[in-house]
Structure formats: structure tokens, C-alpha cells
Design a protein around this motif. Structure first.
Motif: not given
Length: 211
Positions: A56, A58, A60-62, A119-120, A122-123, A127, A132
């Protein structure tokens, strides 16, 4: 043949995931001891060996973190069932989790590992470890450490459901991973439900309707 032993889904507050991450992510020696077969971890959980790298952006993570703040359903992440390899006698996931407090605990190969949701997760880790920033309700990029305590509690109560697969056969898990990740059709940019480009507006300021 695909496993039919799950996943069983439980509603897990994000705060519980944070607790697990703080116990293991920041104590790498303990994580390596408990999961000696794992090469990578996320939020204190081992990743399945065949998992791809974090992909992802940044942005997408946001968007995912913003979704969590606004109460959007976050979907499920999927783990295998927790099972001890060596250590104190235990039965079931609850017993294994309790026994993990003792020294010398080691979990079985592919036990408690992430099959879906890297991916989620990791986001979330990016954070809560202040790597992030996410815009607050005024649009100002804000790190987790800058969020007020009362707002943190609200975020920590956000549900991120966890599915558990009661199967550790590697070939069946690999097949399940492929089924979950390669059976859908990716969206094209033209599939968006919202219009962002001002150039597509007609002279009255209304977006043209698709044919």
C-alpha cells in the motif's frame, strides 16, 4: 482441496490488537522465541511465509485509518488458530494464550499467523507507532501521539473483526490465501462512485451521468 474449517469471525476492538502489538512488536526477542519459524511480524502477529511484501501507498494507508475513524466497516483480517508446539500443557486457543506468559513457550508452525489483512494491519501499526500521519477533522496531518486521550479511546473501541481458520495444513492454507486474494476483479478508476475532476462537469456544474 480448500479447507472448510472456518474462518470463525470474532469482533475485536482495535485496542486489543494494539495491546498484542505492544507486547511483541517492541520485544522482538520474545516474538522470535514464540514464533521461531516466522520471518516477518505485523502488529505482534507472524505473517504467513508466502505473504507478499507491504504494497500500500501512504495515501491508501491514510484512507484506511480515516475509514476507521469514521466508523466504516473495516472488513476482516484472518489468522490461523493458536496452538502450542512446546511448553506448558494447554488446550485450545484460550489455554495457549494463557500459557504464553510462561518462559520457553513456542507456537506451532503456522500457528496464529496472518493469512489475510496484512496491508490493513500494517497501516494500523504505522499509525500507532507514529510513522503515519492522518488528517484530523480540520484537515491537519496528525500523528497518533498527538491525538487526545479521549479520542484515542474512541478509536481503540473501533471493531476490526478477526476470522480464525482452524487448519494449519500449509497447502490448504496456501489455497485459501489464493482464493481470498485472486478471486475478485480489481476496480478501474472509471468505476469510482464519486467524481473528482472538475473538467468533467458540464456548464451547469453538474457531473455527466454515465450512459
Amino acid at each position: 482441496m480448500i479447507t472448510n474449517a472456518g474462518p470463525w469471525v470474532n469482533d475485536i476492538p482495535c485496542g486489543s490488537i494494539f495491546d498484542r502489538a505492544q507486547q511483541l512488536t517492541f520485544e522482538s526477542a520474545r516474538a522470535r522465541q514464540e514464533y521461531p519459524w516466522a520471518e516477518r511480524f505485523i502488529m505482534g502477529l507472524p505473517l504467513a511465509p508466502w505473504q507478499r511484501k507491504f504494497e500500500w501507498t501512504e495515501e491508501q494507508s491514510r484512507r484506511f485509518i480515516t475509514s476507521a475513524w469514521t466508523g466504516v466497516h473495516l472488513g476482516n483480517y484472518v489468522l490461523t488458530e493458536l496452538e502450542l508446539e512446546v511448553g506448558p500443557a494447554s488446550s485450545g486457543a484460550a489455554g495457549a494464550a494463557g500459557a504464553a506468559e510462561a518462559d520457553g513457550v513456542e507456537y506451532a508452525y503456522l500457528s496464529n499467523c496472518v493469512i489475510e489483512g496484512q496491508q490493513r494491519l500494517t497501516s494500523l501499526e504505522l499509525y500507532v507507532t507514529n510513522r503515519l500521519s492522518v488528517p484530523d477533522n480540520t484537515g491537519v496531518p496528525t500523528l497518533w501521539a498527538e491525538v487526545l486521550a479521549r479520542d484515542r479511546r474512541r478509536f481503540e473501541n473501533t471493531i476490526f473483526s478477526c476470522g480464525t481458520v482452524r487448519d494449519r495444513d500449509e497447502q490448504r492454507l496456501r489455497s485459501l490465501y489464493d482464493l481470498m486474494n485472486f478471486s475478485g476483479t480489481p476496480h478501474a478508476e472509471s468505476d469510482r462512485a464519486t467524481w473528482h475532476d472538475a473538467e468533467v462537469l458540464d456548464p451547469q456544474g453538474e457531473a455527466p451521468r454515465p450512459g
